[in-house]
Every structure is written in C-alpha cells, then in structure tokens.
Scaffold this motif. Structure first.
Motif, PDB file in Angstrom:
ATOM      1  N   GLY A  38       0.804  -1.218   0.000  1.00 45.16           N
ATOM      2  CA  GLY A  38       0.000   0.000   0.000  1.00 45.16           C
ATOM      3  C   GLY A  38       0.832   1.260   0.000  1.00 45.16           C
ATOM      4  N   SER A  39       1.790   1.345   0.927  1.00 46.82           N
ATOM      5  CA  SER A  39       2.640   2.535   1.017  1.00 46.82           C
ATOM      6  C   SER A  39       3.554   2.671  -0.199  1.00 46.82           C
ATOM      7  CB  SER A  39       3.475   2.489   2.306  1.00 46.82           C
ATOM      8  OG  SER A  39       4.293   1.337   2.321  1.00 46.82           O
ATOM      9  N   TYR A  77       2.912   1.701  -3.275  1.00 42.41           N
ATOM     10  CA  TYR A  77       2.146   2.158  -4.424  1.00 42.41           C
ATOM     11  C   TYR A  77       1.873   3.658  -4.371  1.00 42.41           C
ATOM     12  CZ  TYR A  77       1.262  -2.203  -6.830  1.00 42.41           C
ATOM     13  OH  TYR A  77       1.410  -3.335  -7.567  1.00 42.41           O
ATOM     14  N   GLU A  78       1.672   4.200  -3.174  1.00 45.82           N
ATOM     15  CA  GLU A  78       1.476   5.647  -3.049  1.00 45.82           C
ATOM     16  C   GLU A  78       2.724   6.386  -3.510  1.00 45.82           C
ATOM     17  OE1 GLU A  78      -0.319   7.495   0.252  1.00 45.82           O
ATOM     18  OE2 GLU A  78      -1.541   5.775   0.778  1.00 45.82           O
ATOM     19  N   SER A  86       2.976   6.144  -7.310  1.00 45.53           N
ATOM     20  CA  SER A  86       2.030   7.051  -7.945  1.00 45.53           C
ATOM     21  C   SER A  86       2.545   8.491  -7.947  1.00 45.53           C
ATOM     22  CB  SER A  86       0.678   6.969  -7.230  1.00 45.53           C
ATOM     23  OG  SER A  86      -0.265   7.801  -7.849  1.00 45.53           O
ATOM     24  N   SER A 138      -3.996  -3.382  -4.350  1.00 45.17           N
ATOM     25  CA  SER A 138      -3.297  -2.329  -3.611  1.00 45.17           C
ATOM     26  C   SER A 138      -3.027  -1.128  -4.510  1.00 45.17           C
ATOM     27  CB  SER A 138      -1.973  -2.860  -3.050  1.00 45.17           C
ATOM     28  OG  SER A 138      -2.196  -3.911  -2.146  1.00 45.17           O
ATOM     29  N   SER A 139      -2.671  -1.415  -5.764  1.00 45.50           N
ATOM     30  CA  SER A 139      -2.416  -0.344  -6.727  1.00 45.50           C
ATOM     31  C   SER A 139      -3.677   0.485  -6.953  1.00 45.50           C
ATOM     32  CB  SER A 139      -1.935  -0.951  -8.045  1.00 45.50           C
ATOM     33  OG  SER A 139      -1.800   0.037  -9.030  1.00 45.50           O
ATOM     34  N   ALA A 171      -4.428   2.731  -3.870  1.00 45.24           N
ATOM     35  CA  ALA A 171      -3.538   3.895  -3.832  1.00 45.24           C
ATOM     36  C   ALA A 171      -3.959   4.932  -4.879  1.00 45.24           C
ATOM     37  CB  ALA A 171      -2.096   3.455  -4.069  1.00 45.24           C
ATOM     38  N   LYS A 178      -7.013   6.930  -3.767  1.00 41.90           N
ATOM     39  CA  LYS A 178      -6.670   7.967  -2.785  1.00 41.90           C
ATOM     40  C   LYS A 178      -6.168   9.231  -3.492  1.00 41.90           C
ATOM     41  CE  LYS A 178      -5.484   4.913   1.093  1.00 41.90           C
ATOM     42  NZ  LYS A 178      -4.372   4.438   1.959  1.00 41.90           N
TER      43      LYS A 178
END
Length: 577
Positions: A178-179, A181-182, A185, A297-298, A301, A304
């Motif tokens: 998760g982290s 992918y952020e 991005s 997960s991608s 992210a 968000k």
C-alpha cells in the motif's frame, strides 16, 4: 466525488449478471470431481459400465456450460468496467475543468495526466478483470472447502489451514504494498511532469545546449521510479514463494493422508480421487492471491490520489441566482481594486478607472507591474482582494461565469494554438456560429490571410502543438483573428503585437479603430500600440503612477515621456538635426 460504490450501483444489473455467471461457472466446475468420484467408484471399481455414457455426457455438459458462462462473466465484467472508468475519467476531467486558476498555479500538468490516465487505469483493473477474479477466488474457495468437508471433514482440515496461512500472508503483503504504491504514484506524476516540460520546451533546451542537464534530470527521476518499482518487486518476491510452496505441498499431503484413510476404510478410492482433484483446483486461487493483492493495492492507492483532486473546490464560484444581462454593452468600471495571491505581496493596489462602451483603454508599465492581472480580475480568473469590478454597472460576481467570459475576447500574451486546422483555431471561441466568411474576414483584418493563403491547404492547414511550425508573428496574428471573429463587446489585447513589425502593427491598429462599438483594453510596451487610446494608464509597482491621453502624458514629462524618449529618441534627434 461519486464513490466507486455509487458507480457500481448504477451498473448493478450488469454486475449481477456477471456475478451470477461466475457462480454458475464455478458451480459447474465443482461438479466435475463429483462425476470423477462416480467414474472411479461405480464404473472402474463397481464395473457398472451402463453409467459411463451418462457420466461422459455430464462431463460434456459441464464443459459446454463453463464455456458459455465463462464468456458471459468475462465480457460483462470487461464491458461494465470500461463503461464505469470511462465515466470516471469524464467526471474527473470535468471536475478539473471546473477548478479555478489558482489550482493550476500550484499543480503540475504531469500530475494531472497521471491521475486521468494511469490512476483511472488501475481502478479499471480493479473493477474489471481483477475484481472478477477476486469474486471468483472467494466463491471458488468456499465451494471447494464445502465440498471437501462433505467428503471427509478430517482431510479437509489440511486445505483449511493452508488457506488461512495464505490469507494472512496476503494481508501482510497488501499492507507492505500500500505505502509503496502511493510513492510510485507520486513519482510517476513527477516523471510525467519532467517529461512533459522537456518535450514541450525542447527548442529552448536545444537553444541553450541543455540536453545533458535535462537528460540527467530525467534519469534521476527515472532511477527513483525504477527503485520504487524494485521495492515493490522485492515485497512481491518476498511473499510469493509462500503461496507457491503451499500450492505444491497441498496436493501431496492430500494424497498421503487420503491414502491412509482409503487403506483404513474411512474413504472410498473415488472419494479420495475427487478430493485430490478438489485440492488441485484450490491451488490456483492460492497462487492468484499474491497477484490480486498486488493489483488491488495499486487501485486503492490510485483512488486515494484521485480523491485528493476531488477534495479541491473552485475558489471562483457563481451566485446562486446570477444576473443575466440581455446584451452586454461593454462599460467597465474598476472601483478601488486591490489584489494579492495567497501569501504573496500585493500585486495591484487601489486601481480605479471607468471605460465607457466603444472606448479604448491603454495600459503600460514595466514587467511585473500588474498589467495582465487587471485582465485576469476582469475575467474572474481570480477575485479582487478589495474593491469592486462592474460591467454595465453590474458587479461581475453577480454575473454567470459563462456570460462574463464569452463576452470578452482575449488575445493572450502567451499565444496558445491547438493542434488542429487554422480554421478551427480561429473559430475556437464560437465554433457553432462562426462561418468561413467570418473566419476569412477576421484573418484579413488581423493581417493573417496573406500567409495563410500561401499555404498549400490554406485554412485547412493543420498546425502543430502550440502552433509549432509558425513564427511568433504568425501565431499572434492567428490569435488576433480568433478574437476578432468572436465579435464580442469587449476586446482585450495583452501585448499581442510584440512580435509584429511596425507596418503590420499599424494596419492592425487601423482595424481596431474601426471597431466603434467594441470596448478595447490594449496592454502593451510599445507607445505605438496605445497612443490612440482614449485613456492611458501607466502602472508602477501595482499602482497607477500616471494616467491621461497620449498628448497630456507627454506634457507631464514623467514615466510615459521617458518611455517615449527611449523608443523614439533617435527619430526625434534626426528630426532636430
């Protein structure tokens, strides 16, 4: 922002059909081991050959059914996901278009491109193929475990423990990804921005021999993007072997323990054969868990990041019940207007003037004096910090943005032409109502028809992005033609003749003087562009330092007179000589 669940609900019928097709296809698939059990117990061991043809027909029916419902589920999921993400991309683009100029002052184009393209694509995956597989994996696993417990609950404990282990591992991997992918991005947006800026400004880069520096700059961000993707891969590679080991060990354990149960008489050979087939079928969901977690997960992210864009609201808003003028005459009044952006210094201070319909206002001043800001305030790209701006004695905040802006023709200092035909670029302001004769007349008045009609395809010539292939003067003349073709009551020219020779500028000035019913604001550095104006404002440091006609300002021998000497001093000296 509409939640993703809202988009899904709006397409609920399609998803119900798709999910039903998944359930039927998986249920049919799970019937196959049951038929295998009867083949072994009744035909091979029991010798009842009469049942074989019915069992074979059952296998054929299951195969045909699976083909039909697999096609329905995949087509329906793909079509629905494409429809939803197309709508999401449209809604996001419309929202971005609704935001005010201050948002674009602080947001890079590359970041917006990443949100509209890559991030929406990630959500597309989650709503389509990935979402379909997640539902299929859950139902598939549930049916298999239920079938296993019906055959032998003791033996079914083995795959249950394996599935729990895989589920916990998938959750741990999702939290790690998760982290990552952020970060990916964010860096993707930066990389897009760097690439977009360099490609758009490639001529500037070459002119200053900055290729090595810009390549180095791009490579540094590219390296960062590579490192983040490798970080993602390391997380995936670290956890994926657990799924692979479980998927290989499970069938082996099933055969070993199931064999003991057959020997002990707790299971028939057919039941164990069916159980082994079920354990083989439960392997692929375990293997898919890692990849599905990765893709999901991608998408989370990306969602968000998109929500952050939707959290932005326009700072320039319309009145709930805007005033609608039957026709704008063009009277403009600035009443003690001041302006500053956020924490920046004051850009304009106490600006006041009244411009009657059909009159001309000239605005001069050094770079950064606030000349263009006056136009931005008039169009409500920004709102004045203090004071009041009116058109035809109506506060512009009471007018609709559409009526306000569609009645002002603006020739920008930074000319922007779209990658389209010259004809379409000139018709840009009023495409549906502007005919070719109007386009040609506007081009003639803007002194653009001469070079346009020398081109092979004339007005249907496609010009490159931002007018690539045209000179600065040619782009300015097309931009002036675009403004003239609109025939709006207010015309603003922001240093729009800076790239033209004196003769061409003079011809355009003659055209402007014939627009008796058009209110004109001319921003310029050249005296020749404003000298015929009914009133001239000279700005200094965001305030009006001098005002008057050309003759009265010369008589004052102040800033305007100094500019006049700087531009015409040589001519005056020759006359005196």
């Amino acid at each position: 922002m509409k939640k993703i669940s809202t988009y899904i609900w709006e397409n609920k019928i399609s998803y119900i059909v798709a999910v039903a097709a998944i359930f039927i296809a998986v249920t049919l698939d799970m019937m196959s081991p049951r038929l295998t059990k009867h083949v072994v117990d009744d035909v091979i061991v029991g010798g009842d050959m009469a049942k074989l043809k019915f069992l074979l027909l059952g296998f054929l029916g299951i195969g045909l059914g699976r083909c039909i419902f697999q096609y329905i589920k995949e087509y329906t999921f793909d079509r629905t996901a494409s429809k939803i993400t197309s709508q999401m991309r449209k809604d996001l683009f419309v929202h971005i278009q609704s935001l005010s100029a201050d948002f674009f002052d602080r947001t890079n184009t590359g970041e917006l491109m990443a949100r509209i393209k890559e991030d929406i694509d990630h959500i597309w995956d989650a709503l389509g193929f990935v979402g379909m597989l997640i539902i299929e994996v859950v139902y598939h696993t549930t049916i298999i475990l239920a079938s296993m417990y019906m055959l032998n609950w003791k033996l079914a404990l083995i795959p249950t423990v394996c599935m729990i282990f895989c589920a916990v591992t998938a959750l741990l991997m999702e939290r790690k990804l998760g982290s990552v992918y952020e970060e990916i991005s964010e860096e993707n947006a930066v990389l897009n921005t760097v690439a977009e800026e360099n490609l758009a400004g490639v001529r500037t880069v070459k002119a200053f021999a900055r290729e090595k520096f810009e390549i180095s700059k791009f490579l540094s961000h590219n390296q960062r993007y590579y490192e983040l993707n490798m970080k993602q891969s390391k997380v995936f590679v670290r956890f994926y072997p657990y799924f692979s080991v479980v998927s290989k060990v499970l069938p082996l354990l099933t055969i070993l323990v199931g064999g003991k149960f057959v020997i002990a008489g707790e299971m028939t050979l057919g039941e164990m054969t069916a159980f082994v087939e079920y354990s083989t079928n439960i392997v692929w969901p375990m293997e898919m868990l890692g990849w599905l977690t990765n893709s999901f997960s991608s998408a989370v992210a990306s969602n968000k990041k998109i929500r952050k864009i939707y959290d932005e609201v326009p700072s320039i808003t319309e009145s709930e019940n805007p005033v609608v003028l039957e026709k704008i005459q063009g009277k403009i009044c600035f009443d003690h207007v001041s302006f500053h952006k956020a924490d920046l210094y004051e850009i304009l201070h106490d600006i006041s003037f009244t411009l009657e319909p059909g009159k001309t206002l000239g605005i001069m001043g050094t770079t950064g004096a606030g000349k263009t800001s006056i136009v931005h305030l008039l169009q409500r790209m920004y709102d004045a910090t203090d004071g009041k701006i009116t058109i035809d004695d109506v506060d512009i905040k009471e007018l609709s943005l559409e009526q306000l802006r569609t009645n002002i023709s603006y020739v920008m200092q930074d000319v922007f032409l779209f990658s389209d035909t010259i004809n379409e670029n000139i018709k840009l302001g009023k495409k549906s109502t502007t005919d070719f004769n109007t386009v040609r007349k506007a081009s003639t008045d803007a002194q653009a028809s001469e070079f346009i009609e020398r081109m092979e395809r004339k007005y249907e010539t496609v010009i490159g992005e931002r007018g690539v292939g045209l000179s600065g003067g040619q782009k300015q003349r097309i931009s002036i033609a675009r403004a003239l073709s609109k025939k709006d009551p207010v015309l603003v020219l922001d240093d729009s003749t800076s790239a033209l020779d004196m003769e061409t500028e003079h011809l355009i000035q003659e055209t402007l003087e014939k627009l008796h019913h058009t209110t004109k604001i001319i921003i310029a550095h050249r005296i020749s562009a404003v000298k015929s104006a009914d009133e001239i404002l000279v700005l200094q440091g965001g305030s009006i330092a001098e005002r008057g006609t050309h003759e009265s300002l010369l008589a004052k021998k102040g800033l305007y007179y100094e500019t006049y000497l700087a531009q015409y001093g040589d001519v005056l000296e020759r006359k005196e000589a």
